[in-house]
Enzyme design. Structure first.
Site, PDB file in Angstrom:
ATOM      1  N   SER A  82       0.819  -1.215   0.000  1.00  0.00           N
ATOM      2  CA  SER A  82       0.000   0.000   0.000  1.00  0.00           C
ATOM      3  C   SER A  82       0.857   1.271   0.000  1.00  0.00           C
ATOM      4  CB  SER A  82      -0.955  -0.002   1.191  1.00  0.00           C
ATOM      5  OG  SER A  82      -0.257  -0.229   2.384  1.00  0.00           O
ATOM      6  N   SER A  83       1.988   1.242   0.690  1.00  0.00           N
ATOM      7  CA  SER A  83       2.832   2.451   0.754  1.00  0.00           C
ATOM      8  C   SER A  83       3.404   2.787  -0.616  1.00  0.00           C
ATOM      9  CB  SER A  83       4.004   2.247   1.718  1.00  0.00           C
ATOM     10  OG  SER A  83       3.555   1.755   2.928  1.00  0.00           O
ATOM     11  N   ALA A 121       2.222   1.832  -3.513  1.00  0.00           N
ATOM     12  CA  ALA A 121       1.129   2.210  -4.415  1.00  0.00           C
ATOM     13  C   ALA A 121       0.720   3.668  -4.158  1.00  0.00           C
ATOM     14  CB  ALA A 121      -0.057   1.272  -4.229  1.00  0.00           C
ATOM     15  N   ASP A 132       7.646  -3.727  -6.010  1.00  0.00           N
ATOM     16  CA  ASP A 132       6.291  -3.281  -5.658  1.00  0.00           C
ATOM     17  C   ASP A 132       5.941  -1.972  -6.368  1.00  0.00           C
ATOM     18  OD1 ASP A 132       8.302  -2.135  -4.158  1.00  0.00           O
ATOM     19  OD2 ASP A 132       7.314  -2.373  -2.228  1.00  0.00           O
TER      20      ASP A 132
END
Ligand code: MEV
Length: 336
Positions: free
Chosen positions: A123-124, A126, A167
């Site tokens: 999430s970070s 993204a 990521d």
């Protein structure tokens, strides 16, 4: 563009909305930190960022999912001083953008995820990718996907010291990728449906801590660890072919082999092992942890016939099965 032109660039009221997907590591974690390849896919859980330009030279950030409320910092102070964990990825993304482009003014950002930041879906990263894409849109810089990746990856390295950037690549480019450290290779793998079941252990892994732990262990046996990374890279390359051919039996065997090497690196855990063995016993082609290890999620590759029984087995082993689709679109502007 001159300074004055930049200054005169209209400050808009309406926020620009950008989204980017979370990711799931298929094979190659940890080795990919050390100049090796990995395979990663995206998941249909997205991070969403609403951003708008402001006159004052500030970053204003609201990220409720990570406990950040009314965070405010001068653009010239970004990257310095104490930065709360829930703000650090977006702060560095904004910092690097302003450092590169020297625009006048600031930015107000709010982030919202459709998934729990505890799953380890990135999430970070993204959020950072969304922030850069939003800045590019608002300041009319027209960054390419590669430029978004580069700016974001720079921030991740500044924050974590050692990180592969897989990521960031997943959130940026989307789909399923064959990826080498730092984006030396970012190759899309055309595969429509990967038959995976994903089980969450119930606790979050801290990637930076686990990367450091592996690095520390490697100090004592450098040759052994280097050879493990080489073996992981080899199996990732064979897995790339198996994925392209949809040869799930071979891919399952490679997934099991990869899990063995991850155990050897010391990033397994009892809970993960229970879920992984339950999936294998129930008939999965293969099962392994996904990501940094110890907590977060495990994946099992399954046939349609075995899907239900594997889901039941993982649940009975204490895991929470998350229903996901894979290989989804990368960062996109939802509203200009
Ligand atoms: C964490 O999800 C994956 C690691 O390989 C770290 C990285 O690639 O940056 C452990």
């Amino acid at each position: 563009m001159s300074f004055l032109e930049r200054r005169n660039n209209q400050v808009k009221d309406r926020p620009c909305v950008v989204s980017a997907p979370g990711k799931l590591m298929l094979l190659g974690e940890h080795a990919v930190v050390y100049n090796r390849a990995c395979l990663v896919t995206t998941v249909d859980q997205r991070m969403q960022v609403a951003a708008k330009r402001i006159e004052q030279q500030f970053l204003k950030l609201e990220a409720k999912d990570t406990g950040i409320y009314a965070y405010k910092k001068k653009i010239t102070r970004l990257g310095k001083g104490r930065i709360p964990k829930g703000a650090v990825f977006v702060e560095f993304a904004v910092y690097n953008f302003f450092k590169n482009y020297e625009f006048y003014g600031g930015i107000e950002i709010s982030t919202k995820a459709t998934f729990s930041c505890r799953y380890g879906f990135g999430s970070s990263s993204a959020a950072a990718v969304c922030a850069i894409a939003a800045l590019s849109e608002l300041f009319k810089v027209n960054l390419s996907l590669r430029e978004i990746f580069n700016l974001c990856y720079k921030g991740v390295v500044e924050i974590q010291g050692k990180a592969s950037g897989f990521d960031v690549a997943a959130a940026t480019f989307g789909g399923t990728l064959y990826f080498v450290t730092g984006g030396q290779t970012i190759e899309p793998i055309r595969v429509e449906k990967i038959p995976l079941v994903v089980g969450y252990t119930g606790f979050k892994a801290d990637t930076a801590t686990l990367v450091k732990l592996v690095a520390k262990k490697a100090l004592k046996f450098p040759v052994v660890f280097d050879n493990i990374y080489n073996q992981i890279e080899k199996l990732v390359q064979i897995a790339r072919e198996a994925l392209l051919k949809r040869d799930w039996v071979t891919l399952g065997q490679l997934i099991d082999l990869n899990q063995g090497y991850l155990e050897a690196l010391g990033v397994g855990s009892e809970k993960l092992a229970r879920m992984i063995y339950a999936a294998r016993t129930a008939g999965a082609y293969g099962a392994k942890l996904s990501g940094a290890g110890v907590g977060d999620c495990m994946i099992a590759l399954v046939s349609d016939q075995k899907r239900k029984v594997v889901i039941k087995a993982i649940t009975e082993a204490g895991g929470k099965v998350i229903d996901l689709k894979f290989g989804v679109e990368g960062v996109r502007i939802e509203r200009k």
